[in-house]
Enzyme design. Structure first.
Site, mmCIF file in Angstrom:
data_model
loop_
_atom_site.group_PDB
_atom_site.id
_atom_site.type_symbol
_atom_site.label_atom_id
_atom_site.label_comp_id
_atom_site.label_asym_id
_atom_site.label_seq_id
_atom_site.Cartn_x
_atom_site.Cartn_y
_atom_site.Cartn_z
ATOM 1 C CE LYS A 262 -4.789 -3.309 5.352
ATOM 2 N NZ LYS A 262 -6.034 -3.009 6.481
ATOM 3 C CG ASP B 16 -7.050 1.374 1.502
ATOM 4 O OD1 ASP B 16 -6.118 1.298 0.628
ATOM 5 O OD2 ASP B 16 -7.466 0.629 2.387
HETATM 6 C C1 PLP Z 1 -0.656 0.148 3.482
HETATM 7 C C2 PLP Z 1 -1.402 0.203 4.760
HETATM 8 N N1 PLP Z 1 -0.864 0.447 5.938
HETATM 9 C C3 PLP Z 1 -1.645 0.842 7.191
HETATM 10 C C4 PLP Z 1 -2.929 0.648 6.996
HETATM 11 C C5 PLP Z 1 -3.816 1.054 8.335
HETATM 12 O O1 PLP Z 1 -4.451 -0.165 8.826
HETATM 13 P P1 PLP Z 1 -5.520 -0.258 9.768
HETATM 14 O O2 PLP Z 1 -6.744 0.431 9.025
HETATM 15 O O3 PLP Z 1 -5.684 -1.442 10.493
HETATM 16 O O4 PLP Z 1 -5.318 0.995 10.748
HETATM 17 C C6 PLP Z 1 -3.813 0.209 6.017
HETATM 18 C C7 PLP Z 1 -4.822 0.004 5.807
HETATM 19 O O5 PLP Z 1 -5.564 -0.184 5.004
HETATM 20 C C8 PLP Z 1 -2.800 0.138 4.888
HETATM 21 O O6 PLP Z 1 -3.357 -0.206 3.618
#
Ligand code: PLP
Length: 401
Positions: free
Chosen positions: A76, A121
Site C-alpha cells: 500500500k 481495512d
Molecule cells: C492486501 C490487499 N490486497 C488487495 C487490496 C485491494 O486493493 P483495492 O482496494 O485497490 O482494490 C487491498 C486493499 O486494501 C489489500 O489490503
C-alpha cells in the site's frame, strides 16, 4: 460443484485512454525513481513456483511478494507516498518530480500543519499513517467494522489517531469525507475515486503501478512474457493500476486477465455480468476474511480500465483464499515459501480452483490455459493479522468441508 463464479467480459469497448495514460510506462518509471529516494525502498521479489507450476500442469507461476514492501507487510505505501507528494506539489505549484524523500518534509511544512484522513481495512491506513509521520504531519484513520485489533495497533504505532467504526467500508469512507470537510487543513487520502475526487486516487494508482513495472521487468530479465494475469479487487485501485500498466507495457500481446473478488463483495463481477458498462454496487456487511477486498463500490477510474482491458471477472469464497495461504506457506520442495495474508492470497485461491477443478474446464478452455501458460499473480500482503494467519495455516481454519 464449483463455488466459483465467473463471467467473460463482453462489455462494449469505450475510450479509456485518459485513465490508461496514467499508467504510461515512462511515467511509472519516473515514479519508481521517486520511490527509490526512500531509504526503505527496494524492489520486492518475484517468486517463481516451478514445482507448483509443474504439478498444476502449466509452464510457470510467478508471484510478486509484497510482504517485503517498505517494511510494512503490504504494497500500500507505494500509492500513498506518491499521492502525498502529488498533493504537496500541486499545492505548492511545483512539478512533483522536484520532490523526493529528503525534500518532502520541508516542502510539506511550507503549507503549514495539516491532517491526512483515510478510511481503511488496515493496510492503506497503516501506509498513510507511516507516510504522514515521515512528512512530519498528522493522520486520522478510521477502520470499518469487524477489523481486527492488531491492525488498529499497527496504525497507532505509526503515530496516527485511529479507531474502528461500526460502519462497512464504503460507509466509513462517507463518514471520513464528512469529518474531513469539517476539519481545518484536512486532506482525504483515499484510494477510491468519485466525481470531483480523482487526483489523489489517480496518484495512488500510479504509485501502485510501480509493482507491476517491477514484475514486468523481472519477467523480462528471465525472457518470460506472461500469458495470464490474476488481480484481486477491493475498490479496484490495485487491479486497475496493474491492468493498465501491463496493457501499456505489452500492448497487443498483453496477458489474458482475471479480476478476482470475494463472493460477498463482488461489485466488479456483478458490473461485468450486467454487461452494459455501468457499475453495480454491493451493500451490507460483506463479511469475508479477505478484509482488503471487502469493498462494494468500484472506483470509477479503475472500472473504466478494467471493463475495457480485463478478460474475465470471478468470485471466490473464503476457503479458497485460506487454501492458497496454506499452499503458499507450505510449498513443494525447492519452491520458496511465501507468507501471504487473506487478501494477498486471494488470486492464488482462484488459480488453484481454476487449475484443479473440473467444473472450470470450460473457463480453462475459453481463457486458453494449457501447459504453456505463464501466470503472473501478486501476493499483495504478508501476515497482516498474524494470529489469524496461524489459525488458518496451522489450525486449518476455513476449510471447505
Ligand atoms: C492486501 C490487499 N490486497 C488487495 C487490496 C485491494 O486493493 P483495492 O482496494 O485497490 O482494490 C487491498 C486493499 O486494501 C489489500 O489490503
Amino acid at each position: 460443484m464449483s463455488d466459483v463464479n465467473w463471467v467473460r467480459n463482453t462489455i462494449p469497448k469505450t475510450d479509456c485512454s485518459a485513465n490508461l495514460s496514467l499508467m504510461d510506462v515512462d511515467t511509472i518509471k519516473k515514479i519508481r525513481d521517486f520511490h527509490k529516494s526512500f531509504p526503505q525502498y527496494d524492489a520486492t521479489p518475484l517468486i517463481s513456483l516451478d514445482n507448483l507450476a509443474k504439478r498444476l500442469g502449466v509452464e510457470g507461476i510467478y508471484i510478486k511478494d509484497e510482504s517485503h514492501r517498505f517494511g510494512l507487510n503490504s504494497f500500500k505505501a507505494l500509492g500513498c507516498t506518491f499521492a502525498l507528494a502529488g498533493y504537496i506539489a500541486q499545492r505548492l505549484g511545483v512539478p512533483v518530480w522536484e520532490l523526493d524523500y529528503k525534500s518532502l518534509p520541508e516542502a510539506a511544512s511550507r503549507l503549514g500543519e495539516f491532517t491526512f484522513f483515510a478510511a481503511t481495512d488496515g493496510n492503506h491506513g497503516r501506509a498513510v499513517a507511516w507516510a504522514a509521520r515521515e512528512l512530519g504531519q498528522k493522520a486520522v484513520i478510521f477502520m470499518n467494522k469487524g477489523c481486527p485489533q492488531v491492525r488498529l495497533e499497527h496504525i497507532k504505532r505509526e503515530g496516527a489517531e485511529a479507531s474502528i467504526s461500526d460502519l462497512n467500508y464504503d460507509d466509513t469512507i462517507r463518514y471520513v469525507i464528512e469529518l474531513a470537510e469539517k476539519s481545518p487543513n484536512s486532506v482525504i487520502v483515499q484510494d477510491t475515486a468519485w466525481e470531483g475526487y480523482e487526483d489523489i486516487p489517480g496518484w495512488i494508482m500510479q504509485g501502485y503501478a510501480v509493482m507491476a513495472l517491477e514484475a514486468c521487468e523481472q519477467l523480462q530479465q528471465k525472457n518470460i512474457e506472461p500469458t495470464h494475469m490474476l488481480i484481486q479487487a477491493g475498490v479496484g485501485a490495485f487491479a486497475g493500476s496493474a491492468q493498465g500498466f501491463v496493457s501499456n507495457f505489452y500492448g497487443e500481446k498483453d496477458p489474458v486477465s482475471y479480476v478476482v473478488e470475494p463472493n460477498v463483495a463482488d461489485c466488479y463481477y456483478r458490473s461485468a455480468k450486467r454487461g452494459d458498462g455501468t457499475q453495480v454496487n454491493v451493500g451490507g456487511d460483506m463479511k469475508t476474511i479477505m478484509a482488503g477486498l471487502a469493498c462494494g463500490e468500484p472506483s470509477h477510474m479503475s472500472w473504466d480500465i478494467l471493463k475495457n482491458k480485463s478478460n474475465f471477472f470471478a468470485t471466490i469464497e473464503d476457503h479458497h483464499a485460506a487454501r492458497a495461504m496454506r499452499v503458499l506457506g507450505a510449498p513443494l520442495p525447492n519452491d520458496p515459501r511465501i507468507i501471504s495474508g487473506e487478501s494477498g492470497a486471494s488470486a492464488m485461491g482462484f488459480l488453484l480452483e481454476l487449475l484443479l477443478n473440473n467444473y472450470l474446464r470450460e473457463l480453462r478452455k475459453e481463457s486458453g490455459i494449457n501447459e504453456n501458460s505463464k501466470i503472473l499473480l501478486f501476493s499483495t500482503e504478508g501476515d497482516t493479522d498474524p494470529e489469524h494467519y496461524r489459525e488458518i495455516v496451522w489450525n486449518g481454519k476455513y476449510q471447505k468441508y
